[in-house]
Design an enzyme around this catalytic site. Structure first.
Site, PDB file in Angstrom:
ATOM      1  N   ARG A  41       0.846  -1.192   0.000  1.00 35.47           N
ATOM      2  CA  ARG A  41       0.000   0.000   0.000  1.00 35.47           C
ATOM      3  C   ARG A  41       0.878   1.237   0.000  1.00 35.47           C
ATOM      4  O   ARG A  41       1.831   1.336   0.778  1.00 35.47           O
ATOM      5  CB  ARG A  41      -0.891  -0.014   1.240  1.00 35.47           C
ATOM      6  CG  ARG A  41      -1.608   1.303   1.548  1.00 35.47           C
ATOM      7  CD  ARG A  41      -2.445   1.151   2.811  1.00 35.47           C
ATOM      8  NE  ARG A  41      -3.041   2.401   3.272  1.00 35.47           N
ATOM      9  CZ  ARG A  41      -2.610   3.102   4.316  1.00 35.47           C
ATOM     10  NH1 ARG A  41      -1.553   2.685   5.018  1.00 35.47           N
ATOM     11  NH2 ARG A  41      -3.215   4.213   4.674  1.00 35.47           N
ATOM     12  N   LYS A 227     -13.321   2.662   1.287  1.00 30.84           N
ATOM     13  CA  LYS A 227     -12.928   2.550   2.694  1.00 30.84           C
ATOM     14  C   LYS A 227     -14.116   2.925   3.583  1.00 30.84           C
ATOM     15  O   LYS A 227     -14.671   4.021   3.462  1.00 30.84           O
ATOM     16  CB  LYS A 227     -11.723   3.453   2.982  1.00 30.84           C
ATOM     17  CG  LYS A 227     -10.460   3.006   2.262  1.00 30.84           C
ATOM     18  CD  LYS A 227      -9.311   3.967   2.483  1.00 30.84           C
ATOM     19  CE  LYS A 227      -8.826   3.983   3.907  1.00 30.84           C
ATOM     20  NZ  LYS A 227      -7.631   4.848   4.070  1.00 30.84           N
ATOM     21  N   THR A 286      -5.912  -1.313  10.215  1.00 30.64           N
ATOM     22  CA  THR A 286      -5.635  -0.367  11.301  1.00 30.64           C
ATOM     23  C   THR A 286      -5.369  -1.043  12.638  1.00 30.64           C
ATOM     24  O   THR A 286      -6.217  -1.751  13.176  1.00 30.64           O
ATOM     25  CB  THR A 286      -6.754   0.685  11.489  1.00 30.64           C
ATOM     26  OG1 THR A 286      -7.190   1.167  10.221  1.00 30.64           O
ATOM     27  CG2 THR A 286      -6.233   1.849  12.314  1.00 30.64           C
TER      28      THR A 286
END
Length: 481
Positions: A41, A227, A286
């Site tokens: 990413r 997202k 995350t």
């Protein structure tokens, strides 16, 4: 000379690692791939286009040398409030200290004065409101807002860095989801042939349209991942999931600030189930191994968190600061691999094959994909081989969660790289076959060449007869010569 493909790892869950200052050199990129990273990413909230272009070059060069199909995902910033550049790149905020948040553009940010990239900030907050920094790790309480600046007290301190996010729970910021900076990076993605894009802070399915429109103008075919990190997106998740074949990212950082933290596990479970129901891939992201920014080992709670996401059906687990700025990027990938290997031993493959994806009587390809996955289990097939142009059939097969490896073959390198982000799928590049018999021979040979089957094994081959105009409509059980 084309590198000889290595025998694939039995691991089906894919690992997406964020590249940053700690990991974007060629040596570390190679170590991350060898450790088990399937894709990288690029966080467009940080770094220049020149830096990202060099990182893309390095990833392509290293992956070609290793003979690996490695996807590159560009993460668009979206309308997030962010800190301006800080002197020295980062500052430490001490608990109980006072500081000022300013929207002035004269620079000079320090531990006592932080610039924020939103002119309306002073009018949006009032005494007693909370402001969160750095994915919620730092909490400020507003003492006073005079219409030009915001004076705060640090309730929970820590280190903040340039361009990190600023969260204002329950404050709606009327910013466009897609800004000029996002569109500039869409053009960058098209120029450098990135494989996937992710759009931050999606609220509705229509928010994706400006990205699709710009890609169409550029003649670029790059799937866009939505997202999910806003309450509105969580509420409209099914609408958004249907609008993007690339799937979703459960971005738990901002979602865990915008919504009550205790509700996050239930929301994650629901989002992953919805993605599976509509045969869309999902990334869980995350703070998955956040302690490994500074520690060579994860906590027990983090191990359980990663395993739980896998048990809930995620295709991909993502590392953010662990690999971008952490002290142990390679160890973090190795930890993910070990957790995935253990978690996958206990997945409900048969139940998922039968019930995970919502049935669609009009979808021939989806029905054939489900039948092939069920047959692989019942007949003890060594692998499923899927010739595909766009990757759609491989996505449908993956959605039914086969217990055996899936080798997806495409004449397009970008399709092969994208498929490396699908649960259980290994992408490979090969020219289109001439006729059905040639196709069957090619699939059997490639299955042996790529290590998913050996001579004498039975494999399943899913393909389409162009003359029928039904898309994927053939399933053949074939013995590898």
């Amino acid at each position: 000379m084309t590198p000889t493909p290595k025998r694939p790892s039995p691991r089906k869950t894919k690992i997406l690692a964020t590249l940053g200052p700690a990991s974007r050199d060629e040596e570390t990129i190679e170590r991350l791939i060898r450790a088990g990273a399937n894709g990288f990413r690029l966080n467009f909230s940080h770094g220049s286009q020149e830096e990202h272009a060099e990182t893309v070059r390095r990833v392509r060069e290293v992956s070609a040398r290793l003979g690996e199909q490695i996807a590159i995902l560009g993460d668009l910033p979206g309308p997030k409030l962010r800190l301006e550049e800080l002197e020295g790149g980062a500052v430490d905020l001490l608990t109980d200290q006072e500081l000022v948040l300013t929207t002035a553009t004269n620079g000079g940010s320090s531990a006592g004065r932080l610039g924020v990239s939103w002119p309306e900030l002073p009018g949006a907050v009032a005494e007693g409101d909370h402001v969160f920094l750095a994915d919620g790790r730092i909490r400020l309480r507003v003492l006073e807002s005079d219409g030009a600046e915001v004076r705060c007290r640090v309730e929970v301190g820590g280190r903040v860095a340039s361009r990190q996010g600023v969260n204002l729970p329950r404050v709606r910021t009327e910013l466009p989801v897609v800004g000029e900076r996002d569109l500039e990076f869409v053009e960058f993605a098209a120029r450098h042939e990135l494989d996937l894009l992710a759009l931050s802070f999606v609220r509705t399915a229509a928010d994706l349209d400006p990205i699709y429109e710009r890609l169409a103008e550029l003649g670029a075919d790059i799937p866009v991942i939505a997202k999910i990190e806003k309450p509105e997106a969580a509420e409209r998740a099914e609408e958004i999931i249907k609008a993007t074949v690339a799937g979703i990212m459960v971005a738990r950082g901002d979602l865990g600030i915008e919504l009550p933290l205790a509700s996050l596990p239930v929301i994650q479970k629901r989002l992953l189930a919805l993605a599976g129901r509509h045969a869309r891939p999902a990334i869980t992201a995350t703070q998955m191994l956040a302690s490994m920014v500074n520690s060579p080992r994860p906590t027990r709670a983090e191990v359980s968190d990663v395993a739980n996401a896998i048990h809930q059906g995620t295709d991909v687990v993502m590392l953010s600061e662990e690999t971008a700025i952490g002290d142990y990027p390679v160890e973090a990938v190795e930890a993910m691999v070990a957790i995935a290997d253990a978690a996958e031993e206990d997945l409900p493959y048969r139940e998922w094959t039968a019930f995970r994806v919502a049935p669609d009587p009009d979808d021939v390809a989806g029905t054939v994909a489900q039948a092939a996955v069920a047959a692989a289990e019942r007949l003890g097939l060594a692998a499923i081989v899927v010739p595909t142009e766009s990757g759609r059939t491989a996505r449908l097969v993956s959605a039914h969660r086969p217990h055996v490896p899936v080798l997806a073959i495409s004449p397009h390198a970008r399709t092969a790289r994208r498929m490396s982000m699908l649960f259980g799928v290994q992408g490979a590049v090969a020219p289109n076959a001439e006729g059905v018999l040639d196709l069957l021979d090619q699939c059997a040979g490639l299955a042996r060449e790529h290590g998913v089957a050996e001579s004498g094994d039975l494999i399943g081959i899913i393909a389409g007869a162009p003359s029928q105009k039904l898309g994927t409509n053939l399933f053949e059980v074939h013995r590898v010569p």
